[in-house]
Design a protein around this motif. Structure first.
Motif, PDB file in Angstrom:
ATOM      1  N   VAL A 106      -0.369  11.554 -11.951  1.00  0.00           N
ATOM      2  CA  VAL A 106       0.695  12.198 -11.166  1.00  0.00           C
ATOM      3  C   VAL A 106       1.976  12.117 -11.983  1.00  0.00           C
ATOM      4  CG1 VAL A 106       2.048  12.127  -9.038  1.00  0.00           C
ATOM      5  CG2 VAL A 106      -0.383  11.528  -8.988  1.00  0.00           C
ATOM      6  N   LEU A 159      -4.571   6.175  -1.935  1.00  0.00           N
ATOM      7  CA  LEU A 159      -3.731   7.336  -1.651  1.00  0.00           C
ATOM      8  C   LEU A 159      -2.464   6.916  -0.923  1.00  0.00           C
ATOM      9  CD1 LEU A 159      -3.392  10.360  -1.827  1.00  0.00           C
ATOM     10  CD2 LEU A 159      -4.703  10.580   0.273  1.00  0.00           C
ATOM     11  N   GLU A 160      -2.599   5.969   0.002  1.00  0.00           N
ATOM     12  CA  GLU A 160      -1.432   5.475   0.744  1.00  0.00           C
ATOM     13  C   GLU A 160      -0.427   4.820  -0.196  1.00  0.00           C
ATOM     14  OE1 GLU A 160       1.174   5.018   3.720  1.00  0.00           O
ATOM     15  OE2 GLU A 160      -0.690   6.164   3.844  1.00  0.00           O
ATOM     16  N   ALA A 196       0.044   5.471  -3.406  1.00  0.00           N
ATOM     17  CA  ALA A 196       0.695   6.531  -4.178  1.00  0.00           C
ATOM     18  C   ALA A 196       1.728   7.264  -3.329  1.00  0.00           C
ATOM     19  CB  ALA A 196      -0.353   7.507  -4.715  1.00  0.00           C
ATOM     20  N   LYS A 197       1.392   7.552  -2.079  1.00  0.00           N
ATOM     21  CA  LYS A 197       2.321   8.232  -1.171  1.00  0.00           C
ATOM     22  C   LYS A 197       3.575   7.394  -0.958  1.00  0.00           C
ATOM     23  CE  LYS A 197       2.678  10.081   3.522  1.00  0.00           C
ATOM     24  NZ  LYS A 197       4.008   9.560   3.701  1.00  0.00           N
ATOM     25  N   GLU A 198       3.400   6.089  -0.754  1.00  0.00           N
ATOM     26  CA  GLU A 198       4.551   5.194  -0.570  1.00  0.00           C
ATOM     27  C   GLU A 198       5.442   5.182  -1.812  1.00  0.00           C
ATOM     28  OE1 GLU A 198       3.368   1.275   0.739  1.00  0.00           O
ATOM     29  OE2 GLU A 198       2.201   2.125   2.389  1.00  0.00           O
ATOM     30  N   ILE A 229       5.805   7.596  -3.999  1.00  0.00           N
ATOM     31  CA  ILE A 229       6.506   8.878  -4.064  1.00  0.00           C
ATOM     32  C   ILE A 229       7.623   8.933  -3.027  1.00  0.00           C
ATOM     33  CG2 ILE A 229       6.266  11.371  -3.709  1.00  0.00           C
ATOM     34  CD1 ILE A 229       3.356  10.985  -4.899  1.00  0.00           C
ATOM     35  N   ASP A 230       7.323   8.515  -1.803  1.00  0.00           N
ATOM     36  CA  ASP A 230       8.354   8.506  -0.755  1.00  0.00           C
ATOM     37  C   ASP A 230       9.528   7.623  -1.148  1.00  0.00           C
ATOM     38  OD1 ASP A 230       6.840  10.203   0.827  1.00  0.00           O
ATOM     39  OD2 ASP A 230       6.074   8.611   2.142  1.00  0.00           O
TER      40      ASP A 230
END
Length: 87
Positions: A18, A75-76, A78-80, A82-83
């Motif tokens: 990413v 995935l969680e 990675a999302k955290e 990014i957020d």
């Protein structure tokens, strides 16, 4: 394309999965290497693997150039990352 990628990887660069080229919070961009499981041992050391060591070297090089560069193994996670990066 495949030959170019093989040549780049032969030089030691392991492109993270990413990539966000948006400067934020003092960083030049965000790089996340996605893994199926943690690349770290219980003591925090990187697991022994030429592939992981190459990826860690790339992440270190990116950090030295003022990029946020991390491993994520869900995935969680990675999302955290990014957020948080975009806060």
């Amino acid at each position: 394309q495949a030959l170019r990628n093989a040549m780049i990887q032969k030089l030691g660069f392991k492109c993270p999965d990413v990539i966000i080229f948006e400067p934020r919070n003092g960083y030049n961009g965000l790089f996340i290497e996605l893994k199926v499981e943690t690349p770290y041992k219980l003591n925090g050391e990187l697991k022994k693997s030429d592939h992981l060591e190459g990826q860690e070297k790339t992440m270190k090089d990116l950090r030295e150039r003022n990029y946020k560069a991390e491993f994520a193994w869900s995935l969680e996670m990675a999302k955290e990352m990014i957020d948080k990066y975009f806060e």
